[in-house]
Design an enzyme around this catalytic site. Structure first.
Site, mmCIF file in Angstrom:
data_model
loop_
_atom_site.group_PDB
_atom_site.id
_atom_site.type_symbol
_atom_site.label_atom_id
_atom_site.label_comp_id
_atom_site.label_asym_id
_atom_site.label_seq_id
_atom_site.Cartn_x
_atom_site.Cartn_y
_atom_site.Cartn_z
ATOM 1 N N GLY A 10 0.815 -1.213 0.000
ATOM 2 C CA GLY A 10 0.000 0.000 0.000
ATOM 3 C C GLY A 10 0.848 1.262 0.000
ATOM 4 N N PHE A 11 0.163 2.379 0.131
ATOM 5 C CA PHE A 11 0.831 3.687 0.077
ATOM 6 C C PHE A 11 1.907 3.807 1.163
ATOM 7 C CE2 PHE A 11 0.035 8.198 1.835
ATOM 8 C CZ PHE A 11 1.175 8.713 1.226
ATOM 9 N N ILE A 12 1.486 3.784 2.420
ATOM 10 C CA ILE A 12 2.457 3.993 3.506
ATOM 11 C C ILE A 12 3.388 2.785 3.615
ATOM 12 C CG2 ILE A 12 2.722 4.406 5.987
ATOM 13 C CD1 ILE A 12 -0.059 5.786 5.922
ATOM 14 N N TYR A 150 -14.823 2.896 10.790
ATOM 15 C CA TYR A 150 -13.367 2.838 10.619
ATOM 16 C C TYR A 150 -12.672 3.247 11.918
ATOM 17 C CZ TYR A 150 -8.682 4.443 9.323
ATOM 18 O OH TYR A 150 -7.326 4.643 9.291
ATOM 19 N N LYS A 154 -10.263 1.075 14.647
ATOM 20 C CA LYS A 154 -8.887 1.441 15.012
ATOM 21 C C LYS A 154 -8.742 1.548 16.526
ATOM 22 C CE LYS A 154 -6.727 1.559 11.112
ATOM 23 N NZ LYS A 154 -5.513 0.785 10.836
HETATM 24 P P1 NAD Z 1 -3.451 1.455 1.696
HETATM 25 O O1 NAD Z 1 -4.835 1.000 1.427
HETATM 26 O O2 NAD Z 1 -2.666 2.056 0.583
HETATM 27 O O3 NAD Z 1 -2.601 0.289 2.347
HETATM 28 C C1 NAD Z 1 -3.174 -0.767 3.081
HETATM 29 C C2 NAD Z 1 -2.701 -2.074 2.458
HETATM 30 O O4 NAD Z 1 -3.258 -3.139 3.226
HETATM 31 C C3 NAD Z 1 -3.186 -2.257 1.012
HETATM 32 O O5 NAD Z 1 -2.098 -2.539 0.147
HETATM 33 C C4 NAD Z 1 -4.162 -3.412 1.100
HETATM 34 O O6 NAD Z 1 -4.163 -4.235 -0.072
HETATM 35 C C5 NAD Z 1 -3.668 -4.152 2.336
HETATM 36 N N1 NAD Z 1 -4.749 -4.908 2.964
HETATM 37 C C6 NAD Z 1 -6.006 -4.469 3.260
HETATM 38 N N2 NAD Z 1 -6.740 -5.462 3.764
HETATM 39 C C7 NAD Z 1 -5.923 -6.555 3.826
HETATM 40 C C8 NAD Z 1 -6.118 -7.888 4.260
HETATM 41 N N3 NAD Z 1 -7.294 -8.315 4.728
HETATM 42 N N4 NAD Z 1 -5.071 -8.740 4.194
HETATM 43 C C9 NAD Z 1 -3.867 -8.339 3.697
HETATM 44 N N5 NAD Z 1 -3.631 -7.089 3.262
HETATM 45 C C10 NAD Z 1 -4.661 -6.204 3.315
HETATM 46 O O7 NAD Z 1 -3.591 2.496 2.912
HETATM 47 P P2 NAD Z 1 -2.501 3.488 3.550
HETATM 48 O O8 NAD Z 1 -2.996 4.864 3.337
HETATM 49 O O9 NAD Z 1 -1.130 3.108 3.143
HETATM 50 O O10 NAD Z 1 -2.708 3.147 5.088
HETATM 51 C C11 NAD Z 1 -1.839 2.258 5.807
HETATM 52 C C12 NAD Z 1 -2.277 2.187 7.262
HETATM 53 O O11 NAD Z 1 -2.230 3.484 7.867
HETATM 54 C C13 NAD Z 1 -3.710 1.687 7.449
HETATM 55 O O12 NAD Z 1 -3.743 0.877 8.601
HETATM 56 C C14 NAD Z 1 -4.502 2.955 7.668
HETATM 57 O O13 NAD Z 1 -5.681 2.719 8.414
HETATM 58 C C15 NAD Z 1 -3.493 3.790 8.438
HETATM 59 N N6 NAD Z 1 -3.740 5.232 8.325
HETATM 60 C C16 NAD Z 1 -3.583 5.849 7.107
HETATM 61 C C17 NAD Z 1 -3.806 7.214 7.017
HETATM 62 C C18 NAD Z 1 -3.639 7.952 5.707
HETATM 63 O O14 NAD Z 1 -3.903 9.157 5.671
HETATM 64 N N7 NAD Z 1 -3.218 7.329 4.613
HETATM 65 C C19 NAD Z 1 -4.189 7.948 8.155
HETATM 66 C C20 NAD Z 1 -4.349 7.279 9.363
HETATM 67 C C21 NAD Z 1 -4.095 5.920 9.444
#
Ligand code: NAD
Length: 314
Positions: A10-12, A150, A154
């Site tokens: 994913g992104f982060i 959501y 969390k």
């Molecule tokens: P993202 O959707 O790009 O990354 C999440 C990854 O998890 C994806 O690649 C997805 O395919 C994988 N995933 C989801 N469900 C899954 C499952 N059941 N089994 C295996 N893999 C699975 O999101 P992101 O923006 O990179 O966020 C990463 C984390 O940071 C998440 O936990 C999100 O809740 C948290 N977060 C993000 C933000 C933000 O602004 N981007 C803010 C607060 C918290």
């Protein structure tokens, strides 16, 4: 160190994996490449790591899969980022969020405990603050009410993390990320969607009167905070905010994107959306003190960097 990054496609997660690979760690990734957004983006994120990370493709809701990965990997640390991450979609499909973000997290905690993994980082969110009235938000604020499934998942997952630290002495750090942006940002998030629409001359939906405020955090700063948390030697369970400690209104955000693109937005006004928080603002004193966290990129510098990346992908 042998590190498992869940959600590493994913992104982060892909930025975190790249950073730890650069630092010389052995990195493995778990991801199910689901279609919440185009899975080709996730495949490309993994490909950009150049085959350096070991990939376990599967679903964290599947307990046997999780057990298998963790017993095989002999990891020193787990950075758990995999989640369903959209606020508004969670209102439509809460069960998917409960299964992924609560049960999935529990599967990882339980497997980590059974395999004796000493370090667990959990990606939490500013959304847990919900209707908290005192700003900026500090980690010790009582949390009266979340505003979306959501956010509730969390907060529940944070509690499970606390249980594993309390009951079994596992070292668990929860990191509350505040809206993260930068190259590779998820296409469903406002900065990305607005940039895309303004670039293509299409109207952007503005929910509310433009006065909602967010603490936007640049991806490199988040990665720096994650690295600090991995070295943290404080109490077995702890929580840190990772934000920029600076808020931007929706209207100001749109102006920054317009400036970076050199194009005016066509704004379509809509009522406020269910589940959205009116304000997020991080007090980052604790992360500064204990994680050596020192965010560097203000929104004025970060948006042009994001837009430059966006244009490079066209
Ligand atoms: P993202 O959707 O790009 O990354 C999440 C990854 O998890 C994806 O690649 C997805 O395919 C994988 N995933 C989801 N469900 C899954 C499952 N059941 N089994 C295996 N893999 C699975 O999101 P992101 O923006 O990179 O966020 C990463 C984390 O940071 C998440 O936990 C999100 O809740 C948290 N977060 C993000 C933000 C933000 O602004 N981007 C803010 C607060 C918290």
């Amino acid at each position: 160190m042998k590190i498992l990054v869940t959600g590493g496609a994913g992104f982060i997660g892909s930025h975190v994996a790249a950073r730890f690979l650069r630092d010389g760690h052995e990195v493995s990734i778990v991801d199910d490449f689901n279609d919440y957004y185009d899975p080709r983006i996730k495949r490309a994120n993994v490909a950009a790591l150049g085959g350096a990370a070991r990939l376990f493709e599967g679903d964290i809701r599947d307990r046997d899969f999780v057990e298998g990965v963790i017993s095989e990997g002999a990891f020193d640390a787990i950075i758990h980022l995999a989640a369903r991450a959209g606020v508004r979609p969670s209102v439509k499909n809460p069960q998917l969020y409960i299964d992924t973000n609560i049960t999935g997290t529990h599967n990882l905690l339980a497997a980590a405990h059974r395999s004796g993994i000493g370090r667990f980082l959990f990606a939490s969110s500013s959304s847990v603050y919900g209707l908290a009235k005192t700003v900026p938000f500090t980690e010790d604020l009582p949390l009266p009410q979340t505003l979306s499934p959501y956010a509730a998942t969390k907060l529940a997952a944070e509690q499970l993390c606390g249980n594993y630290a309390h009951l079994y002495g596992m070292r668990v750090v929860c990191l509350r990320f505040f809206t993260v942006y930068g190259p590779g940002q998820r296409p469903d998030l406002a900065i990305h969607k607005f940039t895309d629409s303004i670039h293509r001359g299409q109207p952007i939906p503005q929910y509310g009167d433009g006065s909602t405020r967010r603490d936007y955090t640049y991806i490199d700063d988040i990665v720096q905070g994650v690295a600090g948390a991995l070295r943290y030697e404080g109490p077995a369970f702890d929580i840190f905010n990772l934000g920029e400690n600076q808020t931007t209104t929706l209207s100001e955000l749109i102006i920054e994107i317009e400036k970076a693109l050199g194009k005016k937005a066509i704004i379509e006004r809509h009522p406020e959306q269910q589940g959205d928080m009116p304000l997020t603002a991080a007090d980052i004193t604790k992360a500064r003190q204990f994680l050596g966290y020192n965010p560097q990129t203000k929104i004025r510098e970060g948006i042009p960097k994001f837009v430059e990346w966006y244009l490079s992908t066209r």
